[in-house]
Structure formats: C-alpha cells, structure tokens
Design a protein around this motif. Structure first.
Motif, PDB file in Angstrom:
ATOM      1  N   THR A   1       0.849  -1.188   0.000  1.00 34.44           N
ATOM      2  CA  THR A   1       0.000   0.000   0.000  1.00 34.44           C
ATOM      3  C   THR A   1       0.882   1.234   0.000  1.00 34.44           C
ATOM      4  N   PHE A   2       0.478   2.252  -0.769  1.00 34.63           N
ATOM      5  CA  PHE A   2       1.270   3.469  -0.873  1.00 34.63           C
ATOM      6  C   PHE A   2       0.529   4.648  -0.258  1.00 34.63           C
ATOM      7  N   ASP A   3       1.294   5.529   0.353  1.00 31.94           N
ATOM      8  CA  ASP A   3       0.768   6.750   0.955  1.00 31.94           C
ATOM      9  C   ASP A   3       1.172   7.926   0.071  1.00 31.94           C
ATOM     10  N   LEU A   4       0.180   8.605  -0.498  1.00 28.84           N
ATOM     11  CA  LEU A   4       0.429   9.740  -1.379  1.00 28.84           C
ATOM     12  C   LEU A   4       0.237  11.039  -0.603  1.00 28.84           C
ATOM     13  N   LYS A   5       1.212  11.939  -0.721  1.00 28.28           N
ATOM     14  CA  LYS A   5       1.116  13.242  -0.086  1.00 28.28           C
ATOM     15  C   LYS A   5       0.845  14.301  -1.151  1.00 28.28           C
TER      16      LYS A   5
ATOM     17  N   LEU B   1      -4.946  22.825  -3.483  1.00 29.96           N
ATOM     18  CA  LEU B   1      -4.738  24.095  -4.172  1.00 29.96           C
ATOM     19  C   LEU B   1      -5.866  25.075  -3.847  1.00 29.96           C
ATOM     20  N   PRO B   2      -5.552  26.272  -3.384  1.00 33.17           N
ATOM     21  CA  PRO B   2      -6.601  27.247  -3.077  1.00 33.17           C
ATOM     22  C   PRO B   2      -7.288  27.744  -4.352  1.00 33.17           C
ATOM     23  N   ASN B   3      -8.617  27.747  -4.305  1.00 31.78           N
ATOM     24  CA  ASN B   3      -9.440  28.264  -5.413  1.00 31.78           C
ATOM     25  C   ASN B   3      -9.266  27.491  -6.714  1.00 31.78           C
ATOM     26  N   MET B   4      -8.771  26.246  -6.615  1.00 28.24           N
ATOM     27  CA  MET B   4      -8.613  25.411  -7.805  1.00 28.24           C
ATOM     28  C   MET B   4      -9.030  23.986  -7.479  1.00 28.24           C
ATOM     29  N   ASP B   5      -9.417  23.237  -8.500  1.00 29.47           N
ATOM     30  CA  ASP B   5      -9.791  21.839  -8.303  1.00 29.47           C
ATOM     31  C   ASP B   5      -8.550  20.976  -8.108  1.00 29.47           C
ATOM     32  N   GLY B   6      -8.702  19.940  -7.299  1.00 32.45           N
ATOM     33  CA  GLY B   6      -7.636  18.958  -7.152  1.00 32.45           C
ATOM     34  C   GLY B   6      -6.531  19.393  -6.216  1.00 32.45           C
ATOM     35  N   GLY B   7      -5.367  18.736  -6.361  1.00 32.28           N
ATOM     36  CA  GLY B   7      -4.239  18.997  -5.480  1.00 32.28           C
ATOM     37  C   GLY B   7      -2.929  18.908  -6.232  1.00 32.28           C
ATOM     38  N   LEU B   8      -1.845  19.252  -5.552  1.00 34.35           N
ATOM     39  CA  LEU B   8      -0.507  19.214  -6.122  1.00 34.35           C
ATOM     40  C   LEU B   8       0.271  18.087  -5.477  1.00 34.35           C
ATOM     41  N   PHE B   9       0.687  17.113  -6.294  1.00 37.46           N
ATOM     42  CA  PHE B   9       1.417  15.955  -5.794  1.00 37.46           C
ATOM     43  C   PHE B   9       2.733  16.386  -5.153  1.00 37.46           C
ATOM     44  N   LYS B  10       3.041  15.790  -3.961  1.00 39.68           N
ATOM     45  CA  LYS B  10       4.275  16.112  -3.254  1.00 39.68           C
ATOM     46  C   LYS B  10       5.224  14.913  -3.158  1.00 39.68           C
ATOM     47  N   SER B  11       4.718  13.773  -2.694  1.00 41.53           N
ATOM     48  CA  SER B  11       5.599  12.616  -2.508  1.00 41.53           C
ATOM     49  C   SER B  11       4.771  11.349  -2.394  1.00 41.53           C
TER      50      SER B  11
ATOM     51  N   ALA C   1       5.868   3.777   0.313  1.00 41.08           N
ATOM     52  CA  ALA C   1       5.189   2.519   0.635  1.00 41.08           C
ATOM     53  C   ALA C   1       5.036   2.418   2.149  1.00 41.08           C
ATOM     54  N   THR C   2       3.864   2.016   2.593  1.00 39.53           N
ATOM     55  CA  THR C   2       3.599   1.894   4.024  1.00 39.53           C
ATOM     56  C   THR C   2       3.934   0.484   4.503  1.00 39.53           C
ATOM     57  N   THR C   3       3.743   0.239   5.798  1.00 40.75           N
ATOM     58  CA  THR C   3       3.909  -1.123   6.305  1.00 40.75           C
ATOM     59  C   THR C   3       2.885  -2.046   5.652  1.00 40.75           C
ATOM     60  N   ARG C   4       3.181  -3.322   5.633  1.00 38.33           N
ATOM     61  CA  ARG C   4       2.330  -4.291   4.939  1.00 38.33           C
ATOM     62  C   ARG C   4       1.789  -5.317   5.931  1.00 38.33           C
ATOM     63  N   ASP C   5       0.478  -5.609   5.862  1.00 35.41           N
ATOM     64  CA  ASP C   5      -0.138  -6.691   6.624  1.00 35.41           C
ATOM     65  C   ASP C   5      -0.412  -7.862   5.696  1.00 35.41           C
ATOM     66  N   ILE C   6      -0.046  -9.057   6.135  1.00 38.04           N
ATOM     67  CA  ILE C   6      -0.232 -10.283   5.358  1.00 38.04           C
ATOM     68  C   ILE C   6      -1.092 -11.242   6.170  1.00 38.04           C
ATOM     69  N   THR C   7      -2.136 -11.759   5.566  1.00 36.35           N
ATOM     70  CA  THR C   7      -3.023 -12.736   6.216  1.00 36.35           C
ATOM     71  C   THR C   7      -2.843 -14.104   5.556  1.00 36.35           C
ATOM     72  N   ILE C   8      -2.530 -15.113   6.378  1.00 37.67           N
ATOM     73  CA  ILE C   8      -2.329 -16.474   5.868  1.00 37.67           C
ATOM     74  C   ILE C   8      -3.219 -17.432   6.655  1.00 37.67           C
TER      75      ILE C   8
END
Length: 336
Positions: A69-73, A77-87, A90-97
């Motif tokens: 899983t990835f964490d997007l930062k 944007l003020p007065n505009m649609d959407g956002g500005l990509f920063k970084s 990858a986050t920690t991973r949980d595995i189920t077996i």
C-alpha cells in the motif's frame, strides 16, 4: 449501473495466436515461516499426514502478498480543483495467511500447534515468510506475527485432531527480497570473479552469490537490478586503496573518500548504504570513517534495470579487492 460493451481490444498476453501455445506444467507454490528461533515450518505442507504424523496447510488463498500500500502526499490548491502531488512512500504491509493444523491423533496435532506458536512469538524478534514459485525462484519478507493465533473452538474452526487459524503478520519493510545475493568484484587485474558460498555473516536464506561479468574496455561494470524497486548495495573494500571513488554513471551519483585517505593493507572498509543504516566503518577497529568522506559524496542506490558502475583508486596492489553485493527487492512475492 452496468456498462454494455464488447471486447474489441484484448491486451497482448505474450501467447502466440492460433491456439498453438502449449501450457507449461508448473509446480505448486511452496511457503514457509522461519521464526526468530530459526525454526523453519512449512505452511504448504501435507494435510493428509502421509509423510508424517502432522502437517500444516493453507486451505484458501492468503492476502497481502502482492503490491504494498502506498501513501500519497499532496497539497490542496486554493481556489482550484484537485491537489498538487508532493511525494509517495510505501507503508507497512499486513499479510493474512489462513492455515490448518492436522494430526493423525490429538498428541501429534498439539505438538505441531505448540511448535508453530513458539516460532510465531514476536517477543523474540521478527521472522521470515519465504515463498518459492514453480520456477524455483524464492523471495522472502521479514515480518512480525500480529494476530490470528488466539484460536476458536467452534465446530467450524477446530476439532479433536485439527485447528484452523487466520494468521496476520506485519512487515515494517513492505518489499520482498530475493534469496540470492548478487556480487560483483573489482581487482587490480580486472578479471572476472568466481562465485562464493555464503559465509556465517549472512543469513541462511542466501544460498548463493552471483559474481561479476567481464569488465568493459573503460573499466566499468554493468550491474543489473532485475526489479522495479531500487536496491541498496553494501561495499567491502580491502586495502590498500587511496582516494577511493565509487561511481554510478547511470544516475550521476558518486561516493568519494578524501584524496589523502588510504584503506590500510589487509584491512576492510565497509560502506553500507541501506536506509536506516548508512555507515562507513573500518572492520578491524570499527572506526567511523564519515570524517574521511568528501562533502559531495552520496550513499547511492542501484536503480531498476541496468546501472553502469566504475571504481577508481590509486596506490593499489594485487591484494586490493572492491566488492559490491546487494539483494534485489520486489513489489510482490512473484516479482515486480
């Protein structure tokens, strides 16, 4: 609501058209858990108990073995649609077996059950899930047991000679690592090195190392990181060697020691570029050699694909050896 459509374009599967493709017979995937106590327990074992008095098997598909899983930062944007990509990270991973423990009798089931619980205990440290595909390529991921072994004695989850669990593990490093370490050597004579067996300094899941190909005319070596994830090398530099420079010409980054600094004869300087480690030390004394590095040095990584590397040093001898070794890491247990 459903979207009415018909398949007018089919992605290329790599299979020749015309129905001439012959399916490849592929052995089943094999999975093990290696506890911090170094007990290796097959998780895709024999539930029929024909090869032993008890076995562990996976009755249905595990989860969490693919992409992390990835964490997007992003900044809004003020007065505009959407956002500005920063970084992105990858986050920690949980595995189920899901596993089933079955024995030919109650005693056999209890013994294997207790052995598994002892190997899962996170108080003694992390363990490794290792998955081997049908082509014999194995990859592992380090993780801690999190939950699932509490047990339930309901009719659907346990019997007199069997018990069912859904074990959950958490990997702090979300990437899978190869079980084969890659190795490249630079020597005064610029000859190709020969494979070395793993030593006691390395975990037992490194069965081999891969030695370097021949040098190019300008003294460079092409190192291939067969992954879509960057890898972090460890360098071992056996002296004498003065003014050592380790260059990655593909990325334009280099690691440089001061011109006057010499790695002593019959001693080794170790450069560990791994995140969370980042050390430059002398083996004999453990001396920190950061003050001997040039200010513009970088502990660089190997990018996915081909990396053209060059090692430069002066005042070397036939005993001088510069060794690069790294373990490729992957997005999934089958690669990527």
């Amino acid at each position: 609501m459903p979207i009415p459509a018909k398949p007018v374009h089919v992605p290329d599967s790599g299979i020749p058209p015309g129905g001439d493709y012959v399916p490849i017979r592929w052995p089943r995937t094999f999975m093990t858990w290696t506890g911090a106590n170094l007990d290796i327990i097959p998780l895709t074992g024999d539930l029929s108990c024909t090869a032993g008095s008890a076995g562990i098997g996976i009755p249905s598909g595990p989860a969490g073995l693919g992409m992390p899983t990835f964490d997007l930062k992003a900044d809004q944007l003020p007065n505009m649609d959407g956002g500005l990509f920063k970084s992105v990270r990858a986050t920690t991973r949980d595995i189920t077996i899901p596993v089933v423990i079955r024995g030919v009798d109650r005693i056999s089931a209890i013994k294997l059950h207790n052995r598994l619980l002892g190997a899962l205990n996170p108080n003694i440290g992390p363990g490794w899930i290792t998955v081997s595909e049908g082509d014999g390529i194995a990859r592992h991921i380090e993780c801690y047991y999190l939950s699932g072994g509490e047990g339930s004695e309901t009719r659907d989850n346990a019997g007199f000679t069997w018990i069912k669990y859904a074990l959950v593990f958490r990997a702090m490093d979300p990437y899978w690592y190869s079980n084969a370490e890659r190795q490249y050597d630079w020597t005064l004579t610029q000859e190709s090195s020969t494979p070395f067996l793993s030593s006691s300094a390395y975990p037992s899941f490194f069965p081999m190392r891969i030695s370097a190909a021949s040098f190019q005319p300008d003294g460079t070596v092409e190192v291939v990181n067969d992954s879509s994830v960057e890898s972090w090398p460890v360098w071992s530099c056996v002296g004498p060697a003065t003014g050592l420079i380790l260059e990655n010409r593909t990325t334009g980054k280099s690691f440089k020691m001061r011109d006057a600094f010499t790695v002593p004869s019959e001693d080794t300087m170790t450069v560990d570029t791994n995140p969370g480690v980042k050390t430059v030390t002398l083996k004999s004394s453990g001396t920190n050699l950061w003050p001997e590095m040039k200010a513009d040095s970088a502990l660089w990584s190997l990018h996915p694909g081909k990396n053209v590397l060059k090692v430069t040093a002066v005042d070397v001898s036939i005993n001088t050896l510069i060794r690069l070794h790294f373990v490729p890491r992957y997005l999934s247990y089958i690669g990527g």
